[in-house]
Write a protein that holds these residues in place. Structure first.
Motif, PDB file in Angstrom:
ATOM      1  N   ARG A  21       9.256  -1.070   6.262  1.00  0.00           N
ATOM      2  CA  ARG A  21       9.056  -1.613   7.534  1.00  0.00           C
ATOM      3  C   ARG A  21       9.624  -0.496   8.370  1.00  0.00           C
ATOM      4  NH1 ARG A  21      13.663  -5.221   7.052  1.00  0.00           N
ATOM      5  NH2 ARG A  21      12.449  -6.295   5.450  1.00  0.00           N
ATOM      6  N   ALA A  22      10.330   0.370   8.244  1.00  0.00           N
ATOM      7  CA  ALA A  22      10.679   1.261   9.156  1.00  0.00           C
ATOM      8  C   ALA A  22       9.833   2.226   9.340  1.00  0.00           C
ATOM      9  CB  ALA A  22      12.254   1.847   9.049  1.00  0.00           C
ATOM     10  N   PHE A  23       9.161   2.567   8.408  1.00  0.00           N
ATOM     11  CA  PHE A  23       8.047   3.577   8.197  1.00  0.00           C
ATOM     12  C   PHE A  23       6.989   3.372   9.064  1.00  0.00           C
ATOM     13  CE2 PHE A  23       9.109   5.095   4.016  1.00  0.00           C
ATOM     14  CZ  PHE A  23      10.330   5.644   4.238  1.00  0.00           C
ATOM     15  N   ILE A  24       6.492   2.046   8.803  1.00  0.00           N
ATOM     16  CA  ILE A  24       5.367   1.284   9.444  1.00  0.00           C
ATOM     17  C   ILE A  24       5.573   1.089  11.169  1.00  0.00           C
ATOM     18  CG2 ILE A  24       3.781  -0.663   9.558  1.00  0.00           C
ATOM     19  CD1 ILE A  24       4.236  -0.883   6.749  1.00  0.00           C
ATOM     20  N   ALA A  25       6.711   0.642  11.473  1.00  0.00           N
ATOM     21  CA  ALA A  25       6.992   0.528  12.770  1.00  0.00           C
ATOM     22  C   ALA A  25       7.073   1.964  13.556  1.00  0.00           C
ATOM     23  CB  ALA A  25       8.560  -0.171  12.716  1.00  0.00           C
ATOM     24  N   ASP A  26       7.199   3.042  12.839  1.00  0.00           N
ATOM     25  CA  ASP A  26       7.633   4.191  13.597  1.00  0.00           C
ATOM     26  C   ASP A  26       6.105   4.848  13.788  1.00  0.00           C
ATOM     27  OD1 ASP A  26       9.165   6.264  14.722  1.00  0.00           O
ATOM     28  OD2 ASP A  26       8.782   7.595  13.081  1.00  0.00           O
ATOM     29  N   ASP A  27       5.137   4.324  13.103  1.00  0.00           N
ATOM     30  CA  ASP A  27       3.603   4.969  13.660  1.00  0.00           C
ATOM     31  C   ASP A  27       2.692   3.803  14.117  1.00  0.00           C
ATOM     32  OD1 ASP A  27       0.915   5.700  12.618  1.00  0.00           O
ATOM     33  OD2 ASP A  27       2.142   7.417  11.519  1.00  0.00           O
ATOM     34  N   ASP A  28       2.066   4.521  15.199  1.00  0.00           N
ATOM     35  CA  ASP A  28       1.062   3.596  15.946  1.00  0.00           C
ATOM     36  C   ASP A  28      -0.066   3.273  15.406  1.00  0.00           C
ATOM     37  OD1 ASP A  28       0.007   5.954  16.429  1.00  0.00           O
ATOM     38  OD2 ASP A  28       0.340   6.122  18.568  1.00  0.00           O
ATOM     39  N   ARG A  29      -0.271   3.762  14.288  1.00  0.00           N
ATOM     40  CA  ARG A  29      -1.744   3.325  13.452  1.00  0.00           C
ATOM     41  C   ARG A  29      -1.532   2.307  12.738  1.00  0.00           C
ATOM     42  NH1 ARG A  29      -2.475   8.899  10.385  1.00  0.00           N
ATOM     43  NH2 ARG A  29      -0.299   8.661   9.916  1.00  0.00           N
ATOM     44  N   VAL A  30      -0.691   1.834  12.478  1.00  0.00           N
ATOM     45  CA  VAL A  30      -0.374   0.478  11.357  1.00  0.00           C
ATOM     46  C   VAL A  30       0.498  -0.336  12.113  1.00  0.00           C
ATOM     47  CG1 VAL A  30      -0.960   2.128   9.504  1.00  0.00           C
ATOM     48  CG2 VAL A  30       1.489   2.049  10.567  1.00  0.00           C
ATOM     49  N   VAL A  31       0.297  -1.620  11.487  1.00  0.00           N
ATOM     50  CA  VAL A  31       1.360  -2.676  11.893  1.00  0.00           C
ATOM     51  C   VAL A  31       1.684  -3.488  10.583  1.00  0.00           C
ATOM     52  CG1 VAL A  31      -0.592  -4.209  12.498  1.00  0.00           C
ATOM     53  CG2 VAL A  31       1.675  -4.658  13.366  1.00  0.00           C
ATOM     54  N   LEU A  32       3.145  -3.948  10.449  1.00  0.00           N
ATOM     55  CA  LEU A  32       3.468  -4.729   9.419  1.00  0.00           C
ATOM     56  C   LEU A  32       2.963  -6.212  10.016  1.00  0.00           C
ATOM     57  CD1 LEU A  32       4.722  -4.703   6.553  1.00  0.00           C
ATOM     58  CD2 LEU A  32       6.873  -5.391   8.084  1.00  0.00           C
ATOM     59  N   VAL A  33       2.469  -6.861   8.965  1.00  0.00           N
ATOM     60  CA  VAL A  33       1.949  -8.235   9.340  1.00  0.00           C
ATOM     61  C   VAL A  33       2.601  -9.186   8.390  1.00  0.00           C
ATOM     62  CG1 VAL A  33      -0.304  -7.501  10.441  1.00  0.00           C
ATOM     63  CG2 VAL A  33       0.052  -8.183   7.831  1.00  0.00           C
ATOM     64  N   GLY A  34       3.427  -8.726   7.179  1.00  0.00           N
ATOM     65  CA  GLY A  34       3.878  -9.621   6.355  1.00  0.00           C
ATOM     66  C   GLY A  34       4.699  -8.964   5.112  1.00  0.00           C
ATOM     67  N   GLU A  35       5.584  -9.703   4.360  1.00  0.00           N
ATOM     68  CA  GLU A  35       5.971  -8.978   3.212  1.00  0.00           C
ATOM     69  C   GLU A  35       6.047 -10.136   2.146  1.00  0.00           C
ATOM     70  OE1 GLU A  35      10.016  -7.464   4.046  1.00  0.00           O
ATOM     71  OE2 GLU A  35       9.459  -6.797   5.931  1.00  0.00           O
ATOM     72  N   ALA A  36       6.118  -9.885   1.035  1.00  0.00           N
ATOM     73  CA  ALA A  36       6.159 -10.681  -0.297  1.00  0.00           C
ATOM     74  C   ALA A  36       6.979 -10.077  -1.287  1.00  0.00           C
ATOM     75  CB  ALA A  36       4.808 -10.902  -0.846  1.00  0.00           C
ATOM     76  N   THR A  37       7.888 -10.839  -2.032  1.00  0.00           N
ATOM     77  CA  THR A  37       8.854 -10.316  -2.794  1.00  0.00           C
ATOM     78  C   THR A  37       8.470 -10.335  -4.151  1.00  0.00           C
ATOM     79  OG1 THR A  37      10.117 -12.312  -2.853  1.00  0.00           O
ATOM     80  CG2 THR A  37      10.782 -10.858  -1.308  1.00  0.00           C
ATOM     81  N   ASP A  38       7.177 -10.910  -4.601  1.00  0.00           N
ATOM     82  CA  ASP A  38       6.567 -11.000  -6.018  1.00  0.00           C
ATOM     83  C   ASP A  38       5.228 -11.144  -5.782  1.00  0.00           C
ATOM     84  OD1 ASP A  38       7.502 -11.261  -8.996  1.00  0.00           O
ATOM     85  OD2 ASP A  38       6.029 -12.703  -8.658  1.00  0.00           O
ATOM     86  N   GLY A  39       4.635 -10.657  -6.789  1.00  0.00           N
ATOM     87  CA  GLY A  39       3.182 -10.827  -7.082  1.00  0.00           C
ATOM     88  C   GLY A  39       2.564 -12.423  -7.264  1.00  0.00           C
ATOM     89  N   SER A  40       3.575 -12.983  -7.237  1.00  0.00           N
ATOM     90  CA  SER A  40       2.967 -14.626  -7.240  1.00  0.00           C
ATOM     91  C   SER A  40       2.720 -15.203  -5.959  1.00  0.00           C
ATOM     92  CB  SER A  40       4.258 -15.255  -8.135  1.00  0.00           C
ATOM     93  OG  SER A  40       5.517 -15.319  -7.293  1.00  0.00           O
ATOM     94  N   GLU A  41       3.372 -14.435  -4.832  1.00  0.00           N
ATOM     95  CA  GLU A  41       3.253 -15.063  -3.660  1.00  0.00           C
ATOM     96  C   GLU A  41       2.055 -14.190  -2.787  1.00  0.00           C
ATOM     97  OE1 GLU A  41       7.104 -13.685  -1.544  1.00  0.00           O
ATOM     98  OE2 GLU A  41       8.153 -14.522  -3.088  1.00  0.00           O
ATOM     99  N   VAL A  42       1.255 -13.389  -3.490  1.00  0.00           N
ATOM    100  CA  VAL A  42       0.232 -12.779  -2.869  1.00  0.00           C
ATOM    101  C   VAL A  42      -0.745 -13.284  -2.369  1.00  0.00           C
ATOM    102  CG1 VAL A  42      -1.624 -10.981  -3.334  1.00  0.00           C
ATOM    103  CG2 VAL A  42       0.780 -10.357  -3.892  1.00  0.00           C
TER     104      VAL A  42
END
Length: 216
Positions: A21-42
């Motif tokens: 989350r921190a890596f993505i927030a620090d780069d203006d080429r990418v944006v975090l749109v979501g997170e999942a904690t298991d493949g079942s949520e994909v």
């Protein structure tokens, strides 16, 4: 400015998700749109967030990253899946690559390497961590997989590009290092694929090593 690459992170470790989350927030080429904690949520997460690239852990409690990769591509074959894991064994990489992932990174990659890989994956590149790529090459050589004693002659530029690919560089990084347009690099890689009858960057490295053009 080009449109941001939309990223979904799938990992069962909270600390890993926090770091990404921190890596993505620090780069203006990418944006975090979501997170999942298991493949079942994909599948549900993809439907809700419409990512361009999914950063996928391999070992998760309920549904593995390999199966989750298949589910992502069933949802949208154009979505790019980039495995991010602690495993460096070639068979683990092959599992997820055969499932349709476009790349394989290890979690000790630097923030820049991870973000560059996301951007490269979105652009259509295949990205494999150099240490894993090296294992592929050594395994192929030890298994006696080489079937080719010669090959069409490459230009000096194509040879330089192959050396850069072997180091794990993306098309954009190769273009910058060699002072060529990125479109020129892509065209040269297509030409190498055609000459050698291969399909991707990993196969280029394998063939170049078989021919003694590079060493890993």
């Amino acid at each position: 400015m080009s449109e941001l690459v939309r990223v979904l992170v799938v990992d069962d470790e909270a600390l890993v998700r926090h770091a990404l989350r921190a890596f993505i927030a620090d780069d203006d080429r990418v944006v975090l749109v979501g997170e999942a904690t298991d493949g079942s949520e994909v599948a549900e997460s993809c439907e809700m967030t419409n990512p361009d690239v999914v950063l996928m852990d391999i070992r998760m409690r309920e549904v593995s990253g390999v199966e989750a990769t298949r589910r992502v591509l069933e949802w949208n074959p154009r979505c790019r899946v980039l495995a991010l894991t602690t495993f460096t064994t070639e068979w683990r990489a092959l599992e997820v690559l055969r499932a349709g992932a476009c790349g394989y990174l290890v979690k000790n990659s630097t923030p820049k390497q991870i973000i560059d890989a996301i951007v490269a994956a979105h652009a259509g590149d295949r990205v494999v961590s150099p240490e894993v790529q090296g294992r592929f090459v050594r395994a192929a050589i030890e298994a006696g997989d080489s079937q080719m004693s010669d090959a069409p002659t490459l230009s000096d530029r194509e040879q330089q590009i192959i050396e850069q690919i072997a180091q794990g560089s993306s098309n954009a990084e190769i273009a910058q290092a060699l002072h060529y347009a990125e479109g020129t690099v892509k065209a040269d890689i297509r030409h190498i694929n055609h000459l050698w009858n291969v399909e991707n960057r990993l196969q280029i490295v394998l063939r170049a090593t078989e021919l003694g053009l590079i060493s890993i």
